[in-house]
Motif scaffolding. Structure first.
Motif, mmCIF file in Angstrom:
data_model
loop_
_atom_site.group_PDB
_atom_site.id
_atom_site.type_symbol
_atom_site.label_atom_id
_atom_site.label_comp_id
_atom_site.label_asym_id
_atom_site.label_seq_id
_atom_site.Cartn_x
_atom_site.Cartn_y
_atom_site.Cartn_z
ATOM 1 N N ARG A 76 66.995 123.238 5.222
ATOM 2 C CA ARG A 76 66.247 124.480 4.997
ATOM 3 C C ARG A 76 65.285 124.295 3.823
ATOM 4 N NH1 ARG A 76 69.532 129.998 5.459
ATOM 5 N NH2 ARG A 76 70.013 128.901 7.414
ATOM 6 N N GLY A 77 64.095 124.850 3.962
ATOM 7 C CA GLY A 77 63.029 124.626 2.994
ATOM 8 C C GLY A 77 61.979 123.688 3.551
ATOM 9 N N GLN A 78 62.346 122.978 4.614
ATOM 10 C CA GLN A 78 61.420 122.113 5.334
ATOM 11 C C GLN A 78 61.185 122.687 6.738
ATOM 12 O OE1 GLN A 78 62.037 117.664 4.707
ATOM 13 N NE2 GLN A 78 64.121 118.400 4.408
ATOM 14 N N ILE A 79 60.122 122.229 7.380
ATOM 15 C CA ILE A 79 59.960 122.498 8.803
ATOM 16 C C ILE A 79 60.863 121.510 9.525
ATOM 17 C CG2 ILE A 79 58.341 122.622 10.725
ATOM 18 C CD1 ILE A 79 57.857 124.583 8.316
ATOM 19 N N VAL A 80 61.709 121.993 10.416
ATOM 20 C CA VAL A 80 62.634 121.119 11.126
ATOM 21 C C VAL A 80 62.256 121.071 12.602
ATOM 22 C CG1 VAL A 80 65.036 120.638 11.710
ATOM 23 C CG2 VAL A 80 64.479 121.673 9.497
ATOM 24 N N VAL A 81 62.063 119.869 13.106
ATOM 25 C CA VAL A 81 61.740 119.647 14.514
ATOM 26 C C VAL A 81 62.988 119.072 15.174
ATOM 27 C CG1 VAL A 81 60.216 118.509 16.155
ATOM 28 C CG2 VAL A 81 59.335 119.185 13.906
ATOM 29 N N HIS A 98 55.746 109.614 20.846
ATOM 30 C CA HIS A 98 54.980 110.666 20.171
ATOM 31 C C HIS A 98 55.777 111.237 18.996
ATOM 32 C CE1 HIS A 98 51.975 110.639 23.351
ATOM 33 N NE2 HIS A 98 52.970 110.658 24.235
ATOM 34 N N PHE A 99 57.078 111.377 19.175
ATOM 35 C CA PHE A 99 57.921 111.869 18.099
ATOM 36 C C PHE A 99 58.009 110.845 16.972
ATOM 37 C CE2 PHE A 99 58.903 114.956 21.222
ATOM 38 C CZ PHE A 99 59.422 116.051 20.557
ATOM 39 N N VAL A 100 58.103 109.579 17.338
ATOM 40 C CA VAL A 100 58.123 108.518 16.325
ATOM 41 C C VAL A 100 56.836 108.557 15.506
ATOM 42 C CG1 VAL A 100 58.109 106.020 15.966
ATOM 43 C CG2 VAL A 100 59.677 107.019 17.658
ATOM 44 N N GLU A 101 55.706 108.685 16.191
ATOM 45 C CA GLU A 101 54.395 108.699 15.527
ATOM 46 C C GLU A 101 54.281 109.840 14.516
ATOM 47 O OE1 GLU A 101 49.702 109.516 16.753
ATOM 48 O OE2 GLU A 101 51.127 108.840 18.283
ATOM 49 N N VAL A 102 54.608 111.058 14.953
ATOM 50 C CA VAL A 102 54.435 112.218 14.082
ATOM 51 C C VAL A 102 55.511 112.263 12.994
ATOM 52 C CG1 VAL A 102 54.239 114.736 14.000
ATOM 53 C CG2 VAL A 102 53.276 113.468 15.930
ATOM 54 N N ALA A 103 56.711 111.811 13.304
ATOM 55 C CA ALA A 103 57.760 111.772 12.283
ATOM 56 C C ALA A 103 57.362 110.852 11.136
ATOM 57 C CB ALA A 103 59.080 111.304 12.903
ATOM 58 N N LYS A 104 56.754 109.728 11.470
ATOM 59 C CA LYS A 104 56.335 108.785 10.431
ATOM 60 C C LYS A 104 55.160 109.320 9.629
ATOM 61 C CE LYS A 104 58.047 104.547 12.610
ATOM 62 N NZ LYS A 104 57.693 103.235 13.227
ATOM 63 N N GLU A 105 54.214 109.979 10.298
ATOM 64 C CA GLU A 105 53.020 110.448 9.582
ATOM 65 C C GLU A 105 53.306 111.682 8.728
ATOM 66 O OE1 GLU A 105 50.466 113.242 12.650
ATOM 67 O OE2 GLU A 105 50.274 111.077 12.857
ATOM 68 N N THR A 106 54.386 112.416 9.028
ATOM 69 C CA THR A 106 54.730 113.597 8.235
ATOM 70 C C THR A 106 55.856 113.330 7.237
ATOM 71 O OG1 THR A 106 56.241 114.357 9.987
ATOM 72 C CG2 THR A 106 53.987 115.218 10.022
ATOM 73 N N GLU A 107 56.317 112.099 7.163
ATOM 74 C CA GLU A 107 57.396 111.758 6.231
ATOM 75 C C GLU A 107 56.989 112.104 4.798
ATOM 76 O OE1 GLU A 107 60.224 107.918 5.059
ATOM 77 O OE2 GLU A 107 58.574 107.695 6.485
ATOM 78 N N GLY A 108 57.845 112.805 4.104
ATOM 79 C CA GLY A 108 57.554 113.185 2.723
ATOM 80 C C GLY A 108 56.618 114.373 2.598
ATOM 81 N N LYS A 109 56.299 115.043 3.716
ATOM 82 C CA LYS A 109 55.365 116.170 3.688
ATOM 83 C C LYS A 109 56.033 117.501 4.021
ATOM 84 C CE LYS A 109 51.410 113.235 4.906
ATOM 85 N NZ LYS A 109 50.299 112.995 5.862
#
Length: 205
Positions: A76-81, A98-109
């Motif tokens: 909680r406090g993050q957007i959770v997919v 596609h999930f791998v791609e976006v998970a990596k690009e949003t890491e730490g965000k």
């Protein structure tokens, strides 16, 4: 007998085949056949709920495929997919890159990706799926679907098919749902406005 090398070739073939099926689902059926509380289905097939009408999911915690404890409420406090998948499901294979791609690009965000693996007869196949497709995030192991049934009660935007994807806002409330294989662009389209929202408060209900 399938060797490690041939397994990779088979997986590549499955990904290519699954891409042609990416708009279909492996199975239907869930706690509620409707769009859920406040849900409105968009042109991209994603149901969304206005901020003031969102509700919290039920308990979503248990053991991951790697036999570690995980409680989605801790994010909680993050957007959770939350991506609900099965290793035997071709559209799940198709959308995984596609999930791998976006998970990596949003890491730490401020975005957390978590899988729920379901309808499996054991851990061997889903562990191979997780490794071969390079999923960089953990997946809860829910072979009977009990976790999903309890976590997404009737009337919420709950999983209805495989694959399904549920998006939680910073308050941990259900903000959106996709009942089909989705692309990286669709993931970004849903995540970005949720990231722009402010959290209501740590004790928001």
């Amino acid at each position: 007998m399938t060797t490690p090398g041939s397994r990779g070739a088979v997986l590549t073939t499955l990904v290519a085949l699954a891409a042609t099926l990416s708009l279909t689902a492996c199975e239907t059926g869930g706690p509620d056949g409707g769009t859920g509380r406040g849900g409105a289905v968009g042109a991209d097939g994603v149901s969304t709920v206005p901020k003031g009408q969102r509700v919290l999911p039920g308990e979503l915690k248990g053991e991951t495929l790697d036999e570690k404890r995980l409680d989605i409420a801790d994010s909680r406090g993050q957007i959770v997919v939350i991506n609900v998948w099965g290793s035997w499901c071709p559209p799940c294979i198709a959308e995984a890159p596609h999930f791998v791609e976006v998970a990596k690009e949003t890491e730490g965000k401020g975005v957390a990706f978590i899988g729920i693996d379901t309808r499996e007869s054991g851990r061997i196949a889903p562990l191979a799926f997780q490794k071969d497709l390079g999923l960089p995030y953990p997946s809860l192991y829910d072979p009977t679907g009990r976790l999903i049934l309890n976590g997404f009660p009737k009337g919420t935007l709950n999983p209805q098919t495989l694959p399904s994807t549920i998006f939680l806002d910073r308050d941990g409330k259900i903000a959106a749902r996709a009942l089909r294989a989705i692309s990286a662009d669709t993931l970004r389209k849903v995540i970005e406005p949720l990231l722009a929202e402010k959290r209501s408060g740590p004790d928001s209900q």
